[in-house]
Write a protein that holds these residues in place. Structure first.
Motif, PDB file in Angstrom:
ATOM      1  N   TYR A  74       0.869  -1.178   0.000  1.00  8.37           N
ATOM      2  CA  TYR A  74       0.000   0.000   0.000  1.00  8.37           C
ATOM      3  C   TYR A  74       0.906   1.229   0.000  1.00  8.37           C
ATOM      4  O   TYR A  74       2.127   1.110   0.156  1.00  8.37           O
ATOM      5  N   THR A 102      -3.055  -3.250  -2.961  1.00  8.42           N
ATOM      6  CA  THR A 102      -4.444  -2.956  -2.669  1.00  8.42           C
ATOM      7  C   THR A 102      -4.789  -1.500  -2.971  1.00  8.42           C
ATOM      8  O   THR A 102      -4.093  -0.592  -2.520  1.00  8.42           O
ATOM      9  N   GLU A 124      -6.710   0.734  -1.636  1.00 10.03           N
ATOM     10  CA  GLU A 124      -7.464   1.005  -0.419  1.00 10.03           C
ATOM     11  C   GLU A 124      -8.412   2.200  -0.558  1.00 10.03           C
ATOM     12  O   GLU A 124      -8.257   3.058  -1.418  1.00 10.03           O
TER      13      GLU A 124
END
Length: 721
Positions: A436, A460, A462
């Motif tokens: 991330y 990811t 997010e």
């Protein structure tokens, strides 16, 4: 009398000339690379004196047994065209390129998919909004559209010229053009090679055969032990709470999810769980968490795991400070000492503390922050480390080291983990961590998700703070079709229901994520056992154009969609598992084009035909992220539970079939929590759909005796009528 000395002199000159011809070509044309096929379709080449410490040694992973079972392939390059030299203490490497060849990879890039023609220095760092090689995962691996891959196993900063330089002795030189008169003159002439400069006196290089690009990536991942296999709960939903939350506030957060009916499998605690952070003590703050063991137990009884944020920089107030100090680097980070994790002494002290204080009371995993870079924060390259390894080598491998040895700690306790990390590199595919960062461009997030499949890492996209309900929903849609479904609310304290006007759609998305868990779990099992990236770019999909062309005249893309597929980077759609094509929309978009690979594709939600190898324009509305299923697609689903099924729990499944084709699918099963699968305690159930008497009929193979069987009742849904 005079003739004999002259003859002797001529003989001496001839001998010197012969020696010159024998030895000098190694300087002019390269030194020998010794090649050995170490697995079917995988060759290891060595030349010069490679560094003793490299990426694979840092990762300490073993090749997957699956490699030995792969088919034999021919060496995919012309060995005579691969050139290695040592000049001024640095290794020069040159690999050939053909004209119709595109390149992918060279690490976790955020803006570019096509890498041919680019110049990079592969250097572990945060993403600074430029794809210059400085990134969270500067993996020195690339894959060619012609179906092979190349990996340089070095823990140094590598300069890469990916088809950008033109040698005067090139066998395939570009056409010389006159800018004054030639309208086709190009500022960047054609280059026929990838060139690299490695600051070492030798190299270790690996070449991976295909025959397809995805096969080369699979072999690369299997060389590192195969992809990670998360626990089932890791593929559920996660919320990271405000950095200063107390135990009671965390419990209230979990109760709110439960009362409102939103799925939740693990909560992430941010820096405030520690007595001090920046630098860290790794010890619970008893004013916020007076009974850590009781808190973790209470949360587990609610069905929610606990994940802890940390970075590895040791505070002077940490109980392990004095013990670990002799095994730390010369420079500090945020006034914390930096453990030399390439040394077993440092690893033992740090991770024994983690094991005693966290894992033994049931903590499920970590978010390991700030191991990537940003030069003004991390140690400088002038730093020294007690292992004798250079600052550069520690920088390139620190993400691998924290993943490897925290993962081993969980393995010792027979607990699978799934966490977050800021940095990784080649060799880390088998570690159950997702990368991330602090950038917040939604478009860049999707490009990175695509590139993660070329780099052997997970990423990811997010969800954090959003300015509007539309942005919140659009971001939420993509995390539900990514390796980790996460809201990162460490600063904003936002929750899924923060925007009431889209709360029903958010809940439906979270439920869909849970319903699809049998599919996601099986696709991650394929990542582990076969090396197939669970999320990957369209260029790896069968029937999608992969040969690079230059089209000088405008093309009608509705008539010939593959011109678009081969001439521009496709950065806004991707494959999720074996059968799904995901085409997200970004804030402000109401419609978009989707390039469907050859063959029929069907709408995921309705089962209706969406298109047949063509470019389609869709206007999906706000409620759903566009997803398409290839003909014959089989998607196993389960009820929308609030938490992932626990070990041994049976779950009913609904098996969906799309389209008209007969098909089969391998459904994976194990206990979902422990490492018993490494001892063979797992099973594959074969799902088949076949046309019988004009109708499609489904079957699933019986559970094997002594093997896991968490599948309850099975129902069938044929989506395309």
């Amino acid at each position: 009398m005079i003739q004999e000395p002259l003859n002797a002199m001529r003989h001496l000159n001839l001998t010197l000339s012969t020696l010159f011809l024998i030895f000098i070509p190694s300087l002019l044309f390269g030194q020998i690379i010794t090649w050995k096929e170490i697995h079917p379709g995988v060759w290891k080449g060595t030349a010069g004196k490679p560094d003793a410490y490299d990426l694979l040694k840092a990762a300490e992973t073993s090749a997957s047994p699956a490699l030995a079972k792969l088919s034999k392939q021919e060496f995919p390059l012309d060995k005579s065209a691969i050139v290695f030299q040592v000049n001024n203490g640095k290794s020069y490497l040159r690999l050939p390129l053909q004209r119709n060849e595109q390149l992918y990879g060279f690490g976790l890039n955020f803006q570019t998919i096509h890498q041919r023609g680019r110049i990079m220095q592969l250097h572990a760092d945060h993403y600074g909004k430029s794809d210059n090689g400085r990134t969270h995962a500067p993996v020195p691996f690339y894959v060619s559209s012609l179906g092979y891959g190349v990996f340089v196993n070095s823990a140094k900063y590598i300069d890469v010229y990916a088809g950008s330089g033109v040698r005067k002795d090139s066998k395939n030189p570009p056409k010389v053009m006159d800018r004054n008169t030639d309208k086709n003159w190009e500022a960047h002439p054609y280059s026929d090679a990838v060139e690299m400069l490695i600051p070492a006196e030798g190299i270790e290089i690996y070449v991976f055969a295909g025959p397809k690009p995805v096969n080369a990536i699979e072999r690369f991942n299997l060389l590192s032990g195969g992809g990670s296999l998360p626990p089932r709960w890791g593929l559920g939903f996660t919320q990271r709470v405000h950095r200063l939350y107390t135990a009671d506030q965390v419990k209230q957060e979990a109760k709110a999810f439960q009362e409102k009916g939103y799925p939740l499998d693990f909560i992430g605690l941010e820096p405030g769980w520690q007595t001090k952070s920046y630098p860290c003590t790794f010890e619970w703050d008893r004013s916020r968490f007076p009974d850590p063991a009781g808190f973790v137990k209470d949360m587990d009884q609610m069905g929610v795991k606990i994940n802890l944020w940390t970075n590895p920089y040791v505070s002077p107030d940490a109980s392990i400070y004095k013990a670990i100090a002799p095994y730390t680097g010369s420079h500090t980070v945020w006034n914390g000492i930096v453990p030399d994790l390439s040394m077993p002494q440092a690893r033992k002290i740090l991770f024994d503390q983690f094991e005693k204080e966290h894992v033994k009371i049931g903590v499920s995993g970590y978010k390991i922050d700030e191991v990537d870079g940003f030069d003004s924060y991390l140690w400088p390259d002038v730093a020294t480390f007690p292992s004798g390894r250079s600052s550069e080598q520690i920088r390139q491998t620190y993400g691998l080291l924290v993943q490897k040895h925290s993962f081993e700690m969980f393995r010792r306790n027979n607990m699978r983990t799934y966490g977050l990390v800021r940095a990784s590199n080649a060799g880390g595919a088998s570690f159950p961590y997702v990368i991330y960062n602090d950038n917040y461009s939604h478009e860049d997030f999707i490009t990175a998700l695509i590139n993660s499949g070329y780099a052997g890492v997970l990423w990811t996209p997010e969800v954090r703070a959003s300015k509007t309900a539309e942005e919140w929903l659009r971001r939420f849609q993509t995390v539900c079709f990514s390796p980790m479904a996460m809201i990162n609310a460490w600063s904003s304290s936002m929750q899924p229901w923060t925007f009431p006007e889209v709360a029903p759609q958010i809940k439906a998305l979270a439920e869909l994520r849970m319903r699809m868990m049998p599919y996601w779990y099986s696709e991650f099992a394929k990542y582990h056992y076969n090396g197939t990236p669970p999320f990957r770019g369209m260029n790896l999909e069968e029937g999608f154009g992969i040969n690079m062309k230059k089209e000088k005249t405008p093309t009608n893309l509705e008539e010939n969609p593959y011109e678009e597929a081969v001439t521009r980077e496709v950065k806004d759609q991707y494959m999720a598992g074996e059968y799904l094509l995901v085409a997200p929309l970004f804030t402000g978009q109401t419609s978009r084009k989707v390039i469907l690979p050859k063959g029929k594709w069907y709408d995921f939600y309705t089962g209706k035909l969406a298109g047949d190898g063509e470019v389609i324009t869709i206007t999906p509305g706000m409620d759903q992220i566009p997803v398409f299923v290839k003909d014959g697609g089989i998607i196993p689903m389960m009820p929308a539970l609030l938490h992932a099924p626990r070990s041994g729990a049976k779950t009913d499944i609904e098996i969906r079939h799309y389209g008209e084709k007969n098909a089969s699918y391998n459904l994976y099963d194990d206990d979902g929590e422990t490492f018993a699968y490494e001892k063979g305690v797992f099973s594959w159930r074969t799902i088949k759909v076949e046309r019988q008497g004009g109708q499609l009929k489904g079957s699933i193979s019986a559970a094997e005796n002594g093997k896991p069987n968490t599948i309850g009742n099975v129902t069938w849904r044929f989506m395309t009528e």
